[in-house]
Design a protein around this motif. Structure first.
Motif, PDB file in Angstrom:
ATOM      1  N   LEU A  60       8.912  10.180 -61.095  1.00 22.23           N
ATOM      2  CA  LEU A  60      10.080   9.907 -61.939  1.00 22.23           C
ATOM      3  C   LEU A  60      10.793  11.215 -62.246  1.00 22.23           C
ATOM      4  O   LEU A  60      10.189  12.163 -62.761  1.00 22.23           O
ATOM      5  CB  LEU A  60       9.658   9.222 -63.228  1.00 22.23           C
ATOM      6  N   THR A  61      12.066  11.278 -61.915  1.00 19.59           N
ATOM      7  CA  THR A  61      12.840  12.482 -62.160  1.00 19.59           C
ATOM      8  C   THR A  61      14.268  12.080 -62.537  1.00 19.59           C
ATOM      9  O   THR A  61      14.499  10.943 -62.933  1.00 19.59           O
ATOM     10  CB  THR A  61      12.816  13.399 -60.911  1.00 19.59           C
ATOM     11  N   SER A  62      15.219  13.010 -62.421  1.00 21.56           N
ATOM     12  CA  SER A  62      16.600  12.716 -62.809  1.00 21.56           C
ATOM     13  C   SER A  62      17.564  13.388 -61.843  1.00 21.56           C
ATOM     14  O   SER A  62      17.152  14.153 -60.962  1.00 21.56           O
ATOM     15  CB  SER A  62      16.863  13.195 -64.238  1.00 21.56           C
ATOM     16  N   VAL A  63      18.828  13.086 -62.015  1.00 17.42           N
ATOM     17  CA  VAL A  63      19.882  13.643 -61.168  1.00 17.42           C
ATOM     18  C   VAL A  63      20.316  15.003 -61.700  1.00 17.42           C
ATOM     19  O   VAL A  63      20.607  15.158 -62.892  1.00 17.42           O
ATOM     20  CB  VAL A  63      21.091  12.688 -61.132  1.00 17.42           C
ATOM     21  N   ARG A  67      18.726   4.451 -61.718  1.00 18.42           N
ATOM     22  CA  ARG A  67      19.009   3.630 -62.906  1.00 18.42           C
ATOM     23  C   ARG A  67      19.588   4.518 -63.997  1.00 18.42           C
ATOM     24  O   ARG A  67      18.992   5.518 -64.387  1.00 18.42           O
ATOM     25  CB  ARG A  67      17.734   2.969 -63.413  1.00 18.42           C
ATOM     26  N   LEU A  68      20.756   4.145 -64.504  1.00 20.35           N
ATOM     27  CA  LEU A  68      21.341   4.863 -65.625  1.00 20.35           C
ATOM     28  C   LEU A  68      20.536   4.519 -66.874  1.00 20.35           C
ATOM     29  O   LEU A  68      20.254   3.348 -67.138  1.00 20.35           O
ATOM     30  CB  LEU A  68      22.809   4.455 -65.798  1.00 20.35           C
ATOM     31  N   ASN A  69      20.164   5.509 -67.662  1.00 27.13           N
ATOM     32  CA  ASN A  69      19.269   5.286 -68.805  1.00 27.13           C
ATOM     33  C   ASN A  69      19.811   4.271 -69.807  1.00 27.13           C
ATOM     34  O   ASN A  69      19.046   3.576 -70.474  1.00 27.13           O
ATOM     35  CB  ASN A  69      18.990   6.612 -69.521  1.00 27.13           C
ATOM     36  N   THR A  70      21.130   4.175 -69.916  1.00 27.80           N
ATOM     37  CA  THR A  70      21.715   3.262 -70.893  1.00 27.80           C
ATOM     38  C   THR A  70      21.800   1.825 -70.388  1.00 27.80           C
ATOM     39  O   THR A  70      22.199   0.926 -71.125  1.00 27.80           O
ATOM     40  CB  THR A  70      23.127   3.740 -71.278  1.00 27.80           C
ATOM     41  N   LEU A  71      21.449   1.579 -69.134  1.00 29.31           N
ATOM     42  CA  LEU A  71      21.492   0.244 -68.562  1.00 29.31           C
ATOM     43  C   LEU A  71      20.085  -0.183 -68.169  1.00 29.31           C
ATOM     44  O   LEU A  71      19.278   0.638 -67.752  1.00 29.31           O
ATOM     45  CB  LEU A  71      22.415   0.210 -67.337  1.00 29.31           C
ATOM     46  N   MET A  99      26.028   7.850 -61.267  1.00 30.35           N
ATOM     47  CA  MET A  99      25.144   9.004 -61.131  1.00 30.35           C
ATOM     48  C   MET A  99      25.543  10.056 -62.161  1.00 30.35           C
ATOM     49  O   MET A  99      26.536  10.761 -61.988  1.00 30.35           O
ATOM     50  CB  MET A  99      25.243   9.598 -59.725  1.00 30.35           C
ATOM     51  N   LYS A 100      24.787  10.154 -63.224  1.00 27.81           N
ATOM     52  CA  LYS A 100      25.113  11.067 -64.310  1.00 27.81           C
ATOM     53  C   LYS A 100      24.014  12.114 -64.450  1.00 27.81           C
ATOM     54  O   LYS A 100      22.860  11.776 -64.753  1.00 27.81           O
ATOM     55  CB  LYS A 100      25.258  10.298 -65.631  1.00 27.81           C
TER      56      LYS A 100
END
Length: 294
Positions: free
Chosen positions: A109-112, A60-64, A89-90
């Motif tokens: 929960l992590t990030s790309v 999930r993109l944080n801004t969406l 994927m940012k």
């Protein structure tokens, strides 16, 4: 020829992003042939997950506000997904939730950190191939990855698909998809039944029992799995619709049915075909069986 058909299919809808991300996807996701790879893979006709899947991933993109693609954890900090998901994927901005049946809560929960698409996907000198990508996470997670199978199995063998995609054919009725992870019993069908399928690198799949059910918007990149010696192994990543060449004119996604109204089919990237590429790309972090394969 395949590049033109693939571009049409991706624009029509199996690039499986949800309706809430469609506008952003139109800008951010482009196929090698230049068409927007906005799409329509969600699981229609499935049911709530009946068991935990420690390897299941939601991007999930944080801004969406909504989940847009799925994936499968194959090593502590590596995920397999679809290459056509790359546009959303940012690094540092795309949220990655792993191992929870609830797309909004639980799990890790992590990030790309970075995304690596197969070189055939963006090669301007040839037809696009290899709708597969590897996403490196910004940290390892303490969850059980899924093993990549040695082969996709034979035609007629049962499989399963899982995801948070749309659960009906019309975006106005179920655009945001379910919060609860869905699963559907599926089966490999002969390659010739899917439109513009690359034999040897993709698999054609339909719902078990020939019912009108399949993946749809939001399921892109999500896993197709099969039981091997009593455990789930990864065979596919959701790619695109298998029988709709042109976009539906009535606002329906067309995921669960073909243009004639009969049960639809979908195309999954054969992840097992890319075992060596995955091992070479991941390097020392690859599971031992993959390193040996390479």
């Amino acid at each position: 020829m395949r590049s033109a058909v693939l571009a049409t299919l991706m624009a029509a809808g199996l690039a499986l992003t949800t309706a809430s991300t469609a506008a952003a996807a139109t800008v951010l996701q482009t196929s090698p042939a230049g068409a927007a790879s906005v799409g329509r893979p969600a699981i229609i006709g499935g049911k709530a997950a009946t068991e935990p899947y420690s390897f299941m991933v939601s991007f999930r993109l944080n801004t969406l506000r909504e989940h847009h693609c799925g994936g499968a954890l194959i090593a502590p900090d590596w995920v397999v997904t679809a290459a056509h998901c790359e546009g959303l994927m940012k690094p540092g901005k795309t949220q990655v939730r792993i191992g929870s049946p609830d797309r909004d809560n639980g799990g890790a929960l992590t990030s790309v950190k970075r995304i690596i698409t197969h070189p055939g996907w963006t090669d301007p000198s040839g037809e696009p191939e290899g709708d597969i990508a590897l996403v490196q996470l910004d940290r390892p997670v303490d969850l059980q990855p899924i093993r990549i199978a040695d082969s996709p199995g034979r035609v007629g063998e049962p499989t399963r698909i899982i995801g948070w995609g749309m659960t009906c054919e019309y975006q106005k009725d179920c655009a945001y998809g379910p919060k609860q992870l869905q699963e559907l019993e599926t089966v490999r069908v002969p390659d010739r039944r899917c439109v513009s399928l690359d034999r040897g690198t993709e698999v054609c799949t339909g719902a078990l029992g020939k019912k009108a059910a399949n993946a749809c918007n939001g399921d892109s990149g999500g896993p197709q799995i099969r039981k091997v010696n009593g455990r789930w192994e990864l065979i596919g990543a959701t790619s695109r619709d298998g029988d709709d060449v042109e976009e539906r004119q009535d606002g329906g996604a067309g995921c669960a049915t073909n243009p004639d109204g009969r049960p639809g089919l979908g195309i999954w990237t054969d992840v097992t075909h890319y075992r060596s590429w995955i091992a070479d790309t991941i390097g020392k972090d690859a599971p031992a069986d993959l390193r040996n394969a390479a």
